[in-house]
Design an enzyme around this catalytic site. Structure first.
Site, PDB file in Angstrom:
ATOM      1  N   GLN A 131     -13.134   7.091  20.780  1.00 50.52           N
ATOM      2  CA  GLN A 131     -13.894   8.308  21.087  1.00 50.52           C
ATOM      3  C   GLN A 131     -13.001   9.542  20.949  1.00 50.52           C
ATOM      4  O   GLN A 131     -12.121   9.756  21.779  1.00 50.52           O
ATOM      5  CB  GLN A 131     -14.415   8.207  22.533  1.00 50.52           C
ATOM      6  CG  GLN A 131     -15.168   9.432  23.029  1.00 50.52           C
ATOM      7  CD  GLN A 131     -15.547   9.290  24.506  1.00 50.52           C
ATOM      8  OE1 GLN A 131     -14.790   8.715  25.293  1.00 50.52           O
ATOM      9  NE2 GLN A 131     -16.696   9.805  24.881  1.00 50.52           N
ATOM     10  N   GLY A 132     -13.220  10.336  19.931  1.00 54.06           N
ATOM     11  CA  GLY A 132     -12.427  11.548  19.717  1.00 54.06           C
ATOM     12  C   GLY A 132     -13.136  12.771  20.253  1.00 54.06           C
ATOM     13  O   GLY A 132     -13.708  13.572  19.489  1.00 54.06           O
ATOM     14  N   TYR A 133     -13.114  12.917  21.558  1.00 57.68           N
ATOM     15  CA  TYR A 133     -13.760  14.061  22.204  1.00 57.68           C
ATOM     16  C   TYR A 133     -12.702  15.046  22.732  1.00 57.68           C
ATOM     17  O   TYR A 133     -12.575  16.153  22.265  1.00 57.68           O
ATOM     18  CB  TYR A 133     -14.625  13.586  23.381  1.00 57.68           C
ATOM     19  CG  TYR A 133     -16.030  13.153  23.042  1.00 57.68           C
ATOM     20  CD1 TYR A 133     -16.343  12.543  21.831  1.00 57.68           C
ATOM     21  CD2 TYR A 133     -17.067  13.338  23.961  1.00 57.68           C
ATOM     22  CE1 TYR A 133     -17.641  12.141  21.548  1.00 57.68           C
ATOM     23  CE2 TYR A 133     -18.363  12.933  23.689  1.00 57.68           C
ATOM     24  CZ  TYR A 133     -18.656  12.339  22.475  1.00 57.68           C
ATOM     25  OH  TYR A 133     -19.937  11.942  22.217  1.00 57.68           O
ATOM     26  N   SER A 134     -11.959  14.595  23.761  1.00 55.51           N
ATOM     27  CA  SER A 134     -11.061  15.499  24.493  1.00 55.51           C
ATOM     28  C   SER A 134      -9.943  16.035  23.613  1.00 55.51           C
ATOM     29  O   SER A 134      -9.452  15.357  22.707  1.00 55.51           O
ATOM     30  CB  SER A 134     -10.427  14.757  25.668  1.00 55.51           C
ATOM     31  OG  SER A 134     -11.422  14.218  26.490  1.00 55.51           O
ATOM     32  N   GLU A 248     -22.056   6.557  28.217  1.00 53.90           N
ATOM     33  CA  GLU A 248     -20.735   6.251  28.780  1.00 53.90           C
ATOM     34  C   GLU A 248     -20.820   6.182  30.304  1.00 53.90           C
ATOM     35  O   GLU A 248     -20.340   5.256  30.930  1.00 53.90           O
ATOM     36  CB  GLU A 248     -19.718   7.316  28.355  1.00 53.90           C
ATOM     37  CG  GLU A 248     -18.347   7.089  28.992  1.00 53.90           C
ATOM     38  CD  GLU A 248     -17.261   8.045  28.499  1.00 53.90           C
ATOM     39  OE1 GLU A 248     -17.595   9.023  27.798  1.00 53.90           O
ATOM     40  OE2 GLU A 248     -16.090   7.816  28.837  1.00 53.90           O
ATOM     41  N   GLU A 380     -15.837  16.021  39.738  1.00 51.56           N
ATOM     42  CA  GLU A 380     -16.280  17.395  39.974  1.00 51.56           C
ATOM     43  C   GLU A 380     -17.362  17.792  38.981  1.00 51.56           C
ATOM     44  O   GLU A 380     -18.349  18.446  39.340  1.00 51.56           O
ATOM     45  CB  GLU A 380     -15.090  18.362  39.861  1.00 51.56           C
ATOM     46  CG  GLU A 380     -14.058  18.219  40.980  1.00 51.56           C
ATOM     47  CD  GLU A 380     -13.135  17.025  40.828  1.00 51.56           C
ATOM     48  OE1 GLU A 380     -13.114  16.419  39.726  1.00 51.56           O
ATOM     49  OE2 GLU A 380     -12.449  16.667  41.796  1.00 51.56           O
TER      50      GLU A 380
HETATM   51  C1  LIG Z   1      -7.693   6.777  31.287  1.00 51.28           C
HETATM   52  C2  LIG Z   1      -8.409   7.850  30.532  1.00 51.28           C
HETATM   53  C3  LIG Z   1      -9.092   7.513  29.360  1.00 51.28           C
HETATM   54  C4  LIG Z   1      -9.727   8.508  28.593  1.00 51.28           C
HETATM   55  N1  LIG Z   1     -10.332   8.156  27.424  1.00 51.28           N
HETATM   56  C5  LIG Z   1     -10.849   9.129  26.624  1.00 51.28           C
HETATM   57  C6  LIG Z   1     -11.350   8.831  25.318  1.00 51.28           C
HETATM   58  O1  LIG Z   1     -11.357   7.689  24.886  1.00 51.28           O
HETATM   59  N2  LIG Z   1     -11.804   9.833  24.552  1.00 51.28           N
HETATM   60  C7  LIG Z   1     -11.823  11.117  24.977  1.00 51.28           C
HETATM   61  O2  LIG Z   1     -12.269  11.983  24.235  1.00 51.28           O
HETATM   62  N3  LIG Z   1     -11.363  11.453  26.215  1.00 51.28           N
HETATM   63  C8  LIG Z   1     -10.863  10.478  27.038  1.00 51.28           C
HETATM   64  N4  LIG Z   1     -10.359  10.809  28.277  1.00 51.28           N
HETATM   65  C9  LIG Z   1     -10.287  12.229  28.655  1.00 51.28           C
HETATM   66  C10 LIG Z   1     -11.221  12.624  29.780  1.00 51.28           C
HETATM   67  O3  LIG Z   1     -12.516  12.684  29.336  1.00 51.28           O
HETATM   68  C11 LIG Z   1     -10.705  13.968  30.322  1.00 51.28           C
HETATM   69  O4  LIG Z   1      -9.497  13.719  30.969  1.00 51.28           O
HETATM   70  C12 LIG Z   1     -11.685  14.605  31.269  1.00 51.28           C
HETATM   71  O5  LIG Z   1     -12.777  15.106  30.571  1.00 51.28           O
HETATM   72  C13 LIG Z   1     -11.059  15.760  32.074  1.00 51.28           C
HETATM   73  O6  LIG Z   1     -10.468  16.680  31.235  1.00 51.28           O
HETATM   74  P1  LIG Z   1      -8.970  17.196  31.467  1.00 51.28           P
HETATM   75  O7  LIG Z   1      -8.128  15.991  31.571  1.00 51.28           O
HETATM   76  O8  LIG Z   1      -8.655  18.167  30.413  1.00 51.28           O
HETATM   77  O9  LIG Z   1      -9.011  17.883  32.877  1.00 51.28           O
HETATM   78  P2  LIG Z   1      -9.511  19.360  33.201  1.00 51.28           P
HETATM   79  O10 LIG Z   1     -10.832  19.551  32.589  1.00 51.28           O
HETATM   80  O11 LIG Z   1      -8.451  20.310  32.885  1.00 51.28           O
HETATM   81  O12 LIG Z   1      -9.724  19.252  34.756  1.00 51.28           O
HETATM   82  C14 LIG Z   1      -8.708  19.441  35.728  1.00 51.28           C
HETATM   83  C15 LIG Z   1      -9.362  19.398  37.085  1.00 51.28           C
HETATM   84  O13 LIG Z   1     -10.270  20.493  37.206  1.00 51.28           O
HETATM   85  C16 LIG Z   1     -11.547  20.038  37.560  1.00 51.28           C
HETATM   86  N5  LIG Z   1     -12.595  20.904  37.006  1.00 51.28           N
HETATM   87  C17 LIG Z   1     -12.752  21.260  35.718  1.00 51.28           C
HETATM   88  N6  LIG Z   1     -13.827  22.058  35.586  1.00 51.28           N
HETATM   89  C18 LIG Z   1     -14.367  22.183  36.814  1.00 51.28           C
HETATM   90  C19 LIG Z   1     -15.496  22.883  37.334  1.00 51.28           C
HETATM   91  N7  LIG Z   1     -16.284  23.592  36.555  1.00 51.28           N
HETATM   92  N8  LIG Z   1     -15.753  22.785  38.660  1.00 51.28           N
HETATM   93  C20 LIG Z   1     -14.949  22.057  39.467  1.00 51.28           C
HETATM   94  N9  LIG Z   1     -13.868  21.400  39.037  1.00 51.28           N
HETATM   95  C21 LIG Z   1     -13.578  21.458  37.723  1.00 51.28           C
HETATM   96  C22 LIG Z   1     -11.601  18.643  36.988  1.00 51.28           C
HETATM   97  O14 LIG Z   1     -12.600  17.875  37.581  1.00 51.28           O
HETATM   98  C23 LIG Z   1     -10.209  18.147  37.293  1.00 51.28           C
HETATM   99  O15 LIG Z   1     -10.111  17.740  38.615  1.00 51.28           O
HETATM  100  C24 LIG Z   1      -9.722   9.839  29.058  1.00 51.28           C
HETATM  101  C25 LIG Z   1      -9.063  10.160  30.246  1.00 51.28           C
HETATM  102  C26 LIG Z   1      -8.395   9.201  30.988  1.00 51.28           C
HETATM  103  C27 LIG Z   1      -7.698   9.599  32.238  1.00 51.28           C
END
Ligand SMILES: Cc1cc2nc3c(=O)[nH]c(=O)nc-3n(C[C@H](O)[C@H](O)[C@H](O)COP(=O)(O)OP(=O)(O)OC[C@H]3O[C@@H](n4cnc5c(N)ncnc54)[C@H](O)[C@@H]3O)c2cc1C
Lengths: 400, 363
Positions: A131-134, A248, A380
């Site tokens: 999954q190439g999202y983040s 998902e 969140e």
């Molecule tokens: C083990 C693991 C596997 C993963 N696998 C994949 C994958 O296969 N493909 C993929 O694309 N991604 C993957 N991810 C990424 C995952 O989807 C992101 O980590 C997630 O979306 C959070 O983004 P971030 O890490 O940039 O945190 P941020 O978005 O920077 O968040 C930091 C903190 O701020 C909080 N926050 C953000 N916005 C708000 C808001 N509006 N209100 C309140 N709180 C908020 C968050 O909840 C978090 O606590 C994976 C992550 C992990 C840990």
């Protein structure tokens, strides 16, 4: 379609039982599913045979349409297959992100040609998807993604960086959200399928706090995607990408594949901290927290059953799945915390013979499980969805 | 923050600047990655000892500075900030206090000067299983020989002298000194999630010398160790919080810093509140020890329980609020999380101390 408990279903059950008996290798009985490719061990001949049998039969994805290789079964029949597999001590060898997320989405949004091309590989477990999202700057705010996708006439050219790409080091294909219009946010995103086996794709595994490396940084440098691999309209990827996230989340909230499950905390606590004169867990403080967690888990399971009953006839997951994800993940995280606490210092063992396998696994799954409230939409973000979409509270985020 | 004497302020400032300069979290990471046999960096420990930190609770006549427990707590708090691993707690606090409170003149003369200058390391060996349970003692001493098993001994690998709880020939529990290099001592290094030094130890007729004070001494020494680790946890939890707060102020999502979301603001405010409350309990416990107050057991259990809950919360929030990056080994959040659980379990977790507090109060 067969009814619950109807005569047809009994006949089907007999058929399923016979097929499993004929095809499931006895030596795999009650063995764990080797599908987690983290260990990357070569599958045994029996494992390969079982995967091929299930892949050819389509029962790894029992409800998917038969014309693409799926089982073509009704939900009731699919449940029978699941029950019979359980009865035989057999695992489902077909899985991964293709099964959980991408397949259902493509079945809904793909063209006939796309389904013909991509679904059979998932059904047979031959093509592994990631999954190439983040991206580094686009996590919770996924629509901020910057990976560029340019139209080069006969193909797309892709440049940018993805991060946290689970299983990218083992993947054959990536379903990817890319930017095709830089002047708009959500309306400038497209959903493309990228071949991971090409020179323009580089993956670097990232180590997690539990010592495993299940995910990667993924770099696209002049990577190529075929024109036919655009799913949905150009700049229309956001809707599809979000739909996939619902799949998902509903997968994650089932408790399946989650960290922290294991044997009963009650028995474990009796073993590690002992019992009082009445046979209760000796530490009454710990005992009451175990009870609370058990009750939370029961309430979650009852809610899952209720939601399933209520959704009968309704297709696909709804916004209500957001409640399930937070409920499941927080309960399971607490459970993992309790497991480590019950084991005391033995529950903090990292390596070495002084700790049992179960103890070492407990600490690592406690740590790994912390990710469940971060990925698939953080806790969140789920709460925001509940507040806005379900409770009708206003949104003050500058979500432009 | 407690009102500090001039000496205490100087000590704290010295500790702060040494820790920030010489022992940032990256030093802990390096120690972990190197697989250091003792679970700490020996050169860094020597520097600490040269600054006199190992002798803070040791009387001047035995080479210490006799500054007291609050003073030592200030140093432990600063060390805790960067998760600095060292035998200060096990040796300069726990073992040293046992000798100060229960040692004969000869025993003090033999060990305290070496402990104060860091040339000898002491450790406290009390628990016999994975849960803190000091009243359950199977180890016993007969004819000056100690036999039994002790589990999860902090700095047990490094110890030159072990302070061991055991039953004497009269069946009563007391503390005994055993030399680390005695032929009857068999140590097994434990590799724990927090990467610190710990050992399981088997005693097979090791030569043991009694300290005086019996079970009372054991409780006194344990309370000092508990207050000390609570001080270290206070530093770790505060740093975990500050690092997280900084991230809330810099990480941008949805075109704004994530700290602008009230969902996170209120949780940050809650953590800050708990940290302030926990600080009061830790400082009160340390001050009570210095004043030799009868409230020590109750205040120590209050501090260890409150500090445990607070560090538990903050370490979880640190990972959660950092999102994906907080789950990576390359980030420090995981270190604080692992250290939190190990420190919570050491010398009694929250459940243990809530129960003990209730018993003392007669609930
Ligand atoms: C083990 C693991 C596997 C993963 N696998 C994949 C994958 O296969 N493909 C993929 O694309 N991604 C993957 N991810 C990424 C995952 O989807 C992101 O980590 C997630 O979306 C959070 O983004 P971030 O890490 O940039 O945190 P941020 O978005 O920077 O968040 C930091 C903190 O701020 C909080 N926050 C953000 N916005 C708000 C808001 N509006 N209100 C309140 N709180 C908020 C968050 O909840 C978090 O606590 C994976 C992550 C992990 C840990």
């Amino acid at each position: 379609m067969a009814d619950f408990g109807g005569g047809d279903l009994d006949a089907f059950r007999a058929e399923a039982r016979a097929w499993i008996e004929a095809n499931f290798p006895a030596e795999l009985k009650n063995k764990p599913n080797p599908m987690m490719r983290e260990e990357a061990v070569e599958p045994s001949p029996a494992q390969q045979a079982w995967k091929k049998a299930m892949g050819d039969k389509g029962w790894g994805v029992p409800t998917w349409p038969a014309q693409y290789g799926g089982g073509g079964l009704s939900p009731a029949e699919a449940r029978v297959v699941q029950q019979e597999l359980g009865r035989a001590g057999a695992y489902n060898p077909i899985g991964g992100m293709g099964v959980m997320m991408f397949g259902p989405t493509l079945l809904e949004y793909g063209t006939e040609a796309q389904k013909q091309e991509h679904i059979p590989g998932i059904v047979k477990g031959e093509v592994w998807w990631c999954q190439g999202y983040s991206e580094p700057g686009a996590g919770s705010d996924l629509a901020a993604l910057q990976t560029r996708c340019e139209d080069k006439g006969d193909h797309f050219l892709i440049n940018g960086q993805k991060i946290w790409t689970s299983g990218a080091q083992y993947a054959d294909m990536c379903f990817c959200l890319v930017r095709t219009d830089t002047t708009k946010k959500h309306e400038g995103i497209s959903f493309v399928l990228i071949d991971m086996h090409q020179p323009g794709v580089e993956v670097r595994p990232i180590k997690l706090i539990n010592g495993t490396s299940p995910f990667c940084e993924t770099f696209f440098t002049d990577a190529r995607a075929e024109k036919k691999n655009l799913v949905g309209p150009l700049n229309g990827g956001w809707t599809i990408g979000k739909r996939l996230l619902q799949h998902e989340r509903s997968g994650l909230s089932g408790g399946g594949g989650m960290f922290g499950m294991g044997r009963s905390l009650d028995n474990m606590a009796k073993e590690y901290v002992g019992v009082d004169e009445a046979g209760r867990i000796a530490d009454s403080d710990l005992r009451s927290r175990i009870i609370q967690n058990d009750m939370d888990w029961r309430a979650f399971q009852q809610t899952a059953m209720r939601a399933m009953a209520e959704a009968k006839g309704n297709s696909g997951p709804s916004a209500a799945t957001s409640i399930m994800k937070n409920a499941a993940t927080s309960t399971l995280q607490t459970r993992a915390e309790l497991t480590v606490e019950i084991m005391g210092a033995q529950g903090l063992g990292w390596t070495g013979d002084e700790f049992s396998k179960e103890e070492k696994e407990a600490v690592r799954s406690w740590l790994g499980g912390k990710a469940t409230t971060i990925y698939g939409g953080s806790q969140e973000v789920q709460s925001n969805i509940i507040s806005k979409r379900i409770l009708g509270l206003p949104d003050l985020t500058q979500n432009h | 923050m407690a009102v500090l004497s001039e000496e205490q302020s100087m000590l704290r400032d010295a500790a702060k600047s040494w820790v920030q300069e010489k022992s940032p979290v990256s030093a802990f990471r390096k120690m972990r990655d190197s697989g250091a046999e003792l679970g700490y960096d020996v050169a860094a420990w020597n520097e600490m000892a040269e600054m006199g930190w190992a002798g803070v609770i040791i009387p001047e006549e035995y080479g210490g500075s006799n500054f007291g427990y609050l003073s030592l707590g200030l140093i432990l708090e600063e060390l805790g900030r960067t998760l600095t691993a060292s035998p200060l707690l096990a040796s300069g606090l726990a073992a040293a206090s046992a000798l100060v409170l229960g040692g004969s003149d000869a025993q003090k003369s033999e060990w305290l000067p070496k402990i104060a200058e860091g040339t000898a390391v002491g450790a406290l060996a009390v628990d016999e299983g994975p849960h803190h349970n000091p009243s359950k003692v199977e180890a016993s001493v007969k004819g000056g020989k100690l036999t039994g098993k002790k589990a999860f001994v902090l700095e047990g690998m490094a110890a030159d002298v072990l302070v061991v709880s055991a039953k004497g020939e009269d069946g009563k529990v007391g503390l005994y000194l055993v030399k680390g290099d005695d032929a009857g001592v068999k140590r097994t290094r434990l590799h724990l999630a927090d990467s610190r030094g710990a050992a399981n130890i088997e005693f097979n007729g090791a030569a043991a010398e009694a300290l005086s004070g019996g079970a009372d001494l054991l409780e006194k020494v344990l309370d000092r160790a508990r207050a000390g680790i609570a001080a270290e946890m206070l530093g770790s939890a505060n740093q975990a919080f500050e690092t997280t707060l900084e991230y809330l102020k810099t990480r941008v999502q949805f075109g704004q810093v994530i700290g602008s979301f009230q969902a996170l603001q209120h949780r940050a405010a809650k953590m800050f509140t708990d940290l302030e409350l926990a600080r009061s309990t830790v400082e009160a416990a340390l001050a009570a020890i210095d004043a030799d107050s009868p409230d020590v057991p109750e205040l120590v259990s209050l501090a260890k329980a409150k500090m445990g809950d607070t560090f538990h919360l903050v370490s979880n929030e640190m990972v959660q609020m950092h999102g994906g990056i907080g789950m990576t080994d390359a980030h420090d959040a995981g270190f604080y999380l692992k250290r939190a659980r190990a420190a919570e379990a050491a010398f009694g977790n929250q459940a243990f101390h809530r129960d003990r507090y209730a018993r003392i109060q007669g609930y």
